[in-house]
Design an enzyme around this catalytic site. Structure first.
Site: not given
Ligand code: SP5
Ligand code: ZN
Length: 344
Positions: A161, A197
């Site tokens: 990212h 990913d």
């Molecule tokens: C490297 C990688 O996989 N980065 C991912 C970043 C995602 N960040 C946002 C996550 C939003 C999470 N929502 C969680 C739901 C849990 N119930």
């Molecule tokens: Zn990811």
């Protein structure tokens, strides 16, 4: 297959991220590397070797120098502003849309200049951890360049990212991009990056968007429904000399192995047509049906088949770790991909 990892990477250990309106413990934590390493050893892969230090210049080949110096000093500046007991630095305001792209003076503003979400904390060990993850990717790149068929770098924090001068999504330095540039600088004419990913590899795409020597192909959840939301659509094809050298294959929530396998074979066909000297795989296993962040339905039994499909390309291959979140299956799925690759 050689494995590369530095214990220094574990100096990055974020505390909290903002998710669904609450500060919750970071999903991206040191335990991830421990679980992966444990499963690799149970699966008979060799103990990891520690990377050497190739310094900042191969990192500065894909990241801007003002950004690198910001990352290196951000936490000190945060403590200077908020006191020695302040925890991790997280931004709360961003340079978005019609606002001005100005570098504020205060650290809180600088965070929002260089970051695009509220889930990617900077702590006292973030620079060291990210630096050594990048060195692990570079060391693995050198081993592949030196003749290894395939090498795996246990890169955490992950990287896909991160743009040239923008962090987010638990990523600070783009390990895959740094390694791909390493191949180019070592004389490879063309390098492909295949990103499996669950999330779109927006940073990797952006870094190589205008270039025709690095093909970027990403399979991921449809950004209309999933992070990172603002990139990863199928009409993003590259620009200028890079036109036609970027491919996005967004897939619906709930994607199962059957449709995933179809998309993966289309992605592999693109890579094959490009005929690169080396392949970098951004290996996220957050496509797993039990992953806490995501909503695909890829079962444990399918991960070796992902590895086998990649092996079918018959390219020198560098695997770098991206996402995949804590559960025992994280280790099993990574080991599954690598085993599927080796057995093919
Ligand atoms: C490297 C990688 O996989 N980065 C991912 C970043 C995602 N960040 C946002 C996550 C939003 C999470 N929502 C969680 C739901 C849990 N119930
Ligand atoms: Zn990811």
């Amino acid at each position: 297959m050689k494995v590369v990892f530095s214990a220094n990477q574990q100096r990055h250990a974020g505390q909290k991220e903002l998710t669904e309106g609450a500060l919750v413990p970071c999903f991206e934590r040191p335990e991830r590397a421990e679980i992966i390493l444990r499963y690799l050893s149970e699966a008979g892969l060799p103990a990891p070797v520690a990377p050497g230090d190739r310094g900042i210049s191969p990192i500065a080949a894909v990241h801007d120098s003002d950004y690198l110096s910001f990352l290196r000093h951000a936490h000190e500046a945060w403590l200077a502003e908020h006191g020695p007991e302040a925890g991790d630095a997280l931004p709360t305001a961003w340079a978005t849309h019609g606002l001005r792209k100005i570098m504020p003076r205060r650290i809180d503003g600088c965070l929002g200049y260089y970051c695009f979400d509220a889930g990617t904390p900077i702590g006292s060990g973030t620079w060291a951890g990210s630096y050594w993850a990048a060195q692990a990717a570079l060391h693995a790149q050198m081993l592949v360049q030196g003749g290894e068929r395939a090498v795996y770098a246990v890169t955490r924090p992950p990287g896909h990212h991160a743009h040239r001068a923008l962090y987010g999504g638990y990523c600070y330095l783009n390990n895959a991009a740094i390694a791909a540039q390493g191949f180019i600088d070592a004389g490879c004419e063309r390098v492909a990056i295949l990103d499996v990913d669950y999330h779109h590899g927006n940073g990797t795409q952006d870094i190589f968007y205008q270039r025709d020597d690095v093909l970027t192909v990403s399979l991921h959840a449809d950004p209309r429904d999933s992070y990172p939301y603002f990139m990863g659509y199928s009409d993003e094809l590259g620009a200028g000399p890079g036109a036609d050298f970027n491919r996005n294959l967004p897939l619906p929530l709930g994607t199962d192995w059957l449709s995933y396998a179809e998309a993966l074979s289309r992605a592999c066909a693109e890579v094959k047509r490009f005929a690169p000297a080396a392949l970098v795989v951004s290996l996220g296993v957050d496509t797993f049906e039990g992953d806490p962040l995501s909503r695909f339905r890829i079962p444990v039994s399918a991960f070796p088949r992902i590895g086998a499909a990649i092996a079918g390309l018959r390219l020198r291959t560098l695997f770098v770790q991206e996402g995949g979140y804590v559960s025992e299956a994280l280790g099993r799925n990574v080991a599954g991909v690598l085993h599927g690759f080796l057995d093919a």
